[in-house]
Design an enzyme around this catalytic site. Structure first.
Site, PDB file in Angstrom:
ATOM      1  N   PRO A   2       7.503   6.046  -9.265  1.00 31.79           N
ATOM      2  CA  PRO A   2       8.575   6.609 -10.100  1.00 31.79           C
ATOM      3  C   PRO A   2       8.650   5.902 -11.454  1.00 31.79           C
ATOM      4  CG  PRO A   2       9.404   5.900  -7.946  1.00 31.79           C
ATOM      5  CD  PRO A   2       8.006   5.401  -8.058  1.00 31.79           C
ATOM      6  N   GLU A   3       8.820   6.664 -12.510  1.00 31.22           N
ATOM      7  CA  GLU A   3       9.015   6.102 -13.842  1.00 31.22           C
ATOM      8  C   GLU A   3      10.463   6.383 -14.269  1.00 31.22           C
ATOM      9  OE1 GLU A   3       5.865   7.036 -16.632  1.00 31.22           O
ATOM     10  OE2 GLU A   3       4.389   7.182 -15.029  1.00 31.22           O
TER      11      GLU A   3
END
Ligand SMILES: [Zn+2]
Length: 269
Positions: A2-3
């Site tokens: 996840p960013e």
């Protein structure tokens, strides 16, 4: 992994827990990136959740009494809001039972996630995190300062968590495509006009991704932490050989700092 946009999507999806009380804490397996502290459960039990903030890829769940639950999703972590009584599934390591008959499960197959309780913002994890590119105070002037004197590729600058917090390989490639700048360019060689395009592209790509993620919040809860990316139509990332969406030239792949870069050799200079 996840960013920033995925973590912001999670933050927004968790708003329904604000105002609820933590009635019980279940720890099934505390062996995460760092083992859970011995007092993890006792510091959470009985507290009310007053707000959820985000810094880069960290979530800060604010608690009554001044403590904060710091959460990082690592490679594969997900925070899943469920009706109380939902059966535990594999890799649910921690669950918080909340007032109003809901539970929050932390599920993480690869265990690189992090859960810690501390005071306020006093976490060593946050000490060296750079500017949040979506924070109102982040400006073109900040980006110009960060680029000054940097011989490393501009893509490395985007991904350097001590400079800018929250951008990983996928969004770095997409931002540079939008800004029409090649990933391997030395940051210090970018012109003021290019840095202005890079600044605008950074905000636009991240904001657009959050918008798309926001529209998939209900999917997110059912799934295990990935759908945010599925809704994003990637222009160049992982598309080597495919036509550039702007000019149809085949997208190229290169390697910078051990990570794949994807770019259009015609549009990106
Ligand atoms: Zn192109």
């Amino acid at each position: 992994m996840p960013e920033l946009p995925e973590v912001e999507t999670v933050r927004r999806s968790l708003q329904p827990i604000v105002g609820r009380r933590i009635e019980a804490v279940e720890v099934f397996d505390g062996r995460l990136r760092r083992p859970l502290a011995a007092d993890f459960a006792s510091r959470l039990a009985g507290r009310c959740i007053t707000a959820i903030d985000r810094r880069a890829k960290y979530l800060l769940v604010r608690l009554s009494g001044g403590d904060t639950l710091l959460a990082h999703l690592g490679m594969s972590g997900a925070l899943l809001l469920q009706p109380a009584g939902t059966a535990r599934v594999e890799h649910d390591h921690v669950r918080l039972q909340l007032s109003g008959r809901v539970q929050l499960a932390f599920n993480d197959p690869r265990r690189f996630g992090l859960l810690r309780v501390g005071r306020g913002d006093r976490f060593t994890e946050l000490d060296h995190i750079g500017l949040d590119p979506l924070d109102d105070t982040f400006s073109l002037g900040n980006l110009v300062t960060l680029a000054r004197g940097r011989k490393k590729p501009v893509k490395n600058l985007l991904m350097d968590q001590r400079a800018l917090g929250g951008i990983g390989n996928i969004y770095a490639n997409e931002i540079l495509f939008r800004a029409r700048i090649r990933p391997g360019r030395q940051a210090r060689r970018l012109t003021r006009a290019e840095l202005a395009r890079l600044f605008d592209a950074t905000r636009a790509v991240l904001a657009h991704a959050i918008e798309l993620g926001g529209s998939s919040i209900s999917d997110y809860r059912d799934a295990s932490g990935r759908p945010g990316y599925f809704h994003l139509r990637l222009s160049v990332y992982d598309r080597a050989g495919a036509p550039c969406p702007r000019c149809r030239t085949a997208v190229r792949r290169a390697v910078h700092a051990g990570r794949s870069s994807f770019y259009c050799p015609t549009c990106q200079k």
